[in-house]
Write a protein that holds these residues in place. Structure first.
Motif, PDB file in Angstrom:
ATOM      1  N   SER A  20       0.837  -1.189   0.000  1.00 53.20           N
ATOM      2  CA  SER A  20       0.000   0.000   0.000  1.00 53.20           C
ATOM      3  C   SER A  20       0.873   1.240   0.000  1.00 53.20           C
ATOM      4  O   SER A  20       1.869   1.300   0.734  1.00 53.20           O
ATOM      5  CB  SER A  20      -0.908   0.011   1.236  1.00 53.20           C
ATOM      6  OG  SER A  20      -1.632   1.223   1.308  1.00 53.20           O
ATOM      7  N   ALA A  21       0.487   2.218  -0.784  1.00 54.32           N
ATOM      8  CA  ALA A  21       1.160   3.513  -0.762  1.00 54.32           C
ATOM      9  C   ALA A  21       0.736   4.311   0.469  1.00 54.32           C
ATOM     10  O   ALA A  21       1.383   5.291   0.826  1.00 54.32           O
ATOM     11  CB  ALA A  21       0.832   4.294  -2.033  1.00 54.32           C
ATOM     12  N   ASP A  22      -0.349   3.885   1.131  1.00 47.49           N
ATOM     13  CA  ASP A  22      -0.922   4.639   2.239  1.00 47.49           C
ATOM     14  C   ASP A  22      -0.708   4.020   3.610  1.00 47.49           C
ATOM     15  O   ASP A  22      -0.795   4.713   4.618  1.00 47.49           O
ATOM     16  CB  ASP A  22      -2.424   4.820   2.021  1.00 47.49           C
ATOM     17  CG  ASP A  22      -2.731   5.553   0.734  1.00 47.49           C
ATOM     18  OD1 ASP A  22      -2.039   6.540   0.437  1.00 47.49           O
ATOM     19  OD2 ASP A  22      -3.656   5.132   0.018  1.00 47.49           O
ATOM     20  N   VAL A  23      -0.484   2.709   3.673  1.00 45.90           N
ATOM     21  CA  VAL A  23      -0.354   2.012   4.953  1.00 45.90           C
ATOM     22  C   VAL A  23       0.933   1.207   4.949  1.00 45.90           C
ATOM     23  O   VAL A  23       1.119   0.332   4.099  1.00 45.90           O
ATOM     24  CB  VAL A  23      -1.554   1.074   5.216  1.00 45.90           C
ATOM     25  CG1 VAL A  23      -1.368   0.335   6.537  1.00 45.90           C
ATOM     26  CG2 VAL A  23      -2.872   1.843   5.200  1.00 45.90           C
ATOM     27  N   GLU A  24       1.802   1.502   5.911  1.00 44.84           N
ATOM     28  CA  GLU A  24       3.011   0.708   6.101  1.00 44.84           C
ATOM     29  C   GLU A  24       2.685  -0.380   7.115  1.00 44.84           C
ATOM     30  O   GLU A  24       2.129  -0.093   8.190  1.00 44.84           O
ATOM     31  CB  GLU A  24       4.144   1.585   6.621  1.00 44.84           C
ATOM     32  CG  GLU A  24       5.428   0.832   6.869  1.00 44.84           C
ATOM     33  CD  GLU A  24       6.515   1.710   7.453  1.00 44.84           C
ATOM     34  OE1 GLU A  24       7.449   1.142   8.045  1.00 44.84           O
ATOM     35  OE2 GLU A  24       6.433   2.937   7.324  1.00 44.84           O
ATOM     36  N   LEU A  29      -1.555   4.700  10.999  1.00 42.05           N
ATOM     37  CA  LEU A  29      -2.410   5.154   9.899  1.00 42.05           C
ATOM     38  C   LEU A  29      -2.311   6.663   9.732  1.00 42.05           C
ATOM     39  O   LEU A  29      -2.211   7.412  10.711  1.00 42.05           O
ATOM     40  CB  LEU A  29      -3.864   4.765  10.153  1.00 42.05           C
ATOM     41  CG  LEU A  29      -4.188   3.282  10.190  1.00 42.05           C
ATOM     42  CD1 LEU A  29      -5.680   3.079  10.467  1.00 42.05           C
ATOM     43  CD2 LEU A  29      -3.788   2.577   8.898  1.00 42.05           C
ATOM     44  N   ALA A  30      -2.369   7.106   8.490  1.00 42.97           N
ATOM     45  CA  ALA A  30      -2.349   8.527   8.154  1.00 42.97           C
ATOM     46  C   ALA A  30      -3.750   9.126   8.332  1.00 42.97           C
ATOM     47  O   ALA A  30      -4.743   8.394   8.357  1.00 42.97           O
ATOM     48  CB  ALA A  30      -1.883   8.699   6.707  1.00 42.97           C
ATOM     49  N   ASN A  32      -5.735  10.413   6.300  1.00 43.58           N
ATOM     50  CA  ASN A  32      -6.690  10.029   5.261  1.00 43.58           C
ATOM     51  C   ASN A  32      -7.456   8.764   5.611  1.00 43.58           C
ATOM     52  O   ASN A  32      -8.591   8.584   5.183  1.00 43.58           O
ATOM     53  CB  ASN A  32      -5.989   9.833   3.912  1.00 43.58           C
ATOM     54  CG  ASN A  32      -5.673  11.128   3.232  1.00 43.58           C
ATOM     55  OD1 ASN A  32      -6.000  12.214   3.731  1.00 43.58           O
ATOM     56  ND2 ASN A  32      -5.030  11.055   2.083  1.00 43.58           N
ATOM     57  N   GLN A  33      -6.846   7.867   6.400  1.00 42.26           N
ATOM     58  CA  GLN A  33      -7.488   6.614   6.766  1.00 42.26           C
ATOM     59  C   GLN A  33      -8.104   6.665   8.166  1.00 42.26           C
ATOM     60  O   GLN A  33      -8.491   5.652   8.732  1.00 42.26           O
ATOM     61  CB  GLN A  33      -6.498   5.443   6.669  1.00 42.26           C
ATOM     62  CG  GLN A  33      -6.238   4.998   5.235  1.00 42.26           C
ATOM     63  CD  GLN A  33      -5.420   5.980   4.430  1.00 42.26           C
ATOM     64  OE1 GLN A  33      -4.325   6.349   4.820  1.00 42.26           O
ATOM     65  NE2 GLN A  33      -5.949   6.420   3.294  1.00 42.26           N
ATOM     66  N   PRO A  48      -7.656   2.978   1.940  1.00 37.85           N
ATOM     67  CA  PRO A  48      -6.256   3.040   1.502  1.00 37.85           C
ATOM     68  C   PRO A  48      -6.046   2.476   0.103  1.00 37.85           C
ATOM     69  O   PRO A  48      -6.792   1.597  -0.345  1.00 37.85           O
ATOM     70  CB  PRO A  48      -5.525   2.192   2.540  1.00 37.85           C
ATOM     71  CG  PRO A  48      -6.553   1.233   3.034  1.00 37.85           C
ATOM     72  CD  PRO A  48      -7.861   1.977   2.986  1.00 37.85           C
ATOM     73  N   GLN A  49      -5.011   2.973  -0.555  1.00 40.80           N
ATOM     74  CA  GLN A  49      -4.569   2.393  -1.821  1.00 40.80           C
ATOM     75  C   GLN A  49      -4.019   1.012  -1.493  1.00 40.80           C
ATOM     76  O   GLN A  49      -3.297   0.833  -0.512  1.00 40.80           O
ATOM     77  CB  GLN A  49      -3.485   3.265  -2.463  1.00 40.80           C
ATOM     78  CG  GLN A  49      -2.979   2.781  -3.798  1.00 40.80           C
ATOM     79  CD  GLN A  49      -1.913   1.679  -3.717  1.00 40.80           C
ATOM     80  OE1 GLN A  49      -1.233   1.521  -2.720  1.00 40.80           O
ATOM     81  NE2 GLN A  49      -1.794   0.915  -4.786  1.00 40.80           N
ATOM     82  N   GLU A  94      -6.582   4.827  -3.618  1.00 39.63           N
ATOM     83  CA  GLU A  94      -7.044   5.451  -2.388  1.00 39.63           C
ATOM     84  C   GLU A  94      -8.412   6.070  -2.643  1.00 39.63           C
ATOM     85  O   GLU A  94      -8.650   6.686  -3.682  1.00 39.63           O
ATOM     86  CB  GLU A  94      -6.061   6.536  -1.923  1.00 39.63           C
ATOM     87  CG  GLU A  94      -6.499   7.172  -0.608  1.00 39.63           C
ATOM     88  CD  GLU A  94      -5.571   8.279  -0.149  1.00 39.63           C
ATOM     89  OE1 GLU A  94      -5.134   8.230   1.009  1.00 39.63           O
ATOM     90  OE2 GLU A  94      -5.293   9.194  -0.954  1.00 39.63           O
TER      91      GLU A  94
END
Length: 186
Positions: A20-24, A29-30, A32-33, A48-49, A94
């Protein structure tokens, strides 16, 4: 809080790759999520993406779920559930999941592939709802799972509870790919 993953109780299946570009995996979580719906400051309720690869042979469709097993409900909290994603799809952008302030329940599948079915989350609407653990409850896990399925279509509709889709997945899952993000409200 226990670190038990409820998916560990299911029969062993093949694993494959999820990124995911959004979740490591293992990260926080950022915004956006995180949930605007539940009034978490900075939250945006964007799914997430997700990208996946190396699904098992025989995969005919995919399902995506996001579960918070640490929610103080006795059964966790389903943040997102999408089924019947065609086997030719290997990525969701996303924001693909509907939200009450975005696409809304009636057209929440606008960014999902044709044929995909988005279910009602535990907030009560069809689409994605972001993280919103109770203040001071500590970090919660958000288990993002892509399920490789041996049938093109599960018997689901937007009104199917995510747990019922999960029951069908018990019989039809060939493989599972997971990432876990964390979030807490202090």
């Amino acid at each position: 809080m226990a670190n038990h993953n409820p998916y560990d109780d299911l029969p062993q299946v093949d694993s494959f790759t999820l990124t995911s570009a959004d979740v490591e995996d293992g990260g926080t979580l950022a915004p956006n999520q995180v949930s605007a719906y539940f009034h978490v400051p900075g939250g945006k309720d964007l799914s997430p993406q997700l990208s996946w690869s190396e699904a098992p042979a025989g995969t005919k469709s995919f399902c995506v779920t996001i579960l918070d097993p640490d929610a103080p409900t006795g059964s966790g909290f389903w943040h997102w559930a999408v089924g019947n994603i065609p086997a030719t799809v290997d990525e969701l952008p996303e924001g693909a999941g509907g939200s009450v302030d975005g696409m809304g329940p009636s057209d929440s599948d606008a960014s999902l592939p044709e044929g995909a079915v988005e279910l009602r989350n535990d907030a009560g609407y069809t689409g994605f709802v972001g993280a919103a653990p109770p203040k001071g409850h500590g970090p919660h896990r958000y288990i993002i799972t892509v399920h490789a399925v041996d049938v093109e279509r599960l018997d689901i509709s937007p009104d199917t509870p995510p747990a019922l889709m999960g029951f069908q997945l018990f019989f039809h899952t060939l493989g599972r790919a997971q990432l876990t993000g964390y979030f807490e409200v202090q």
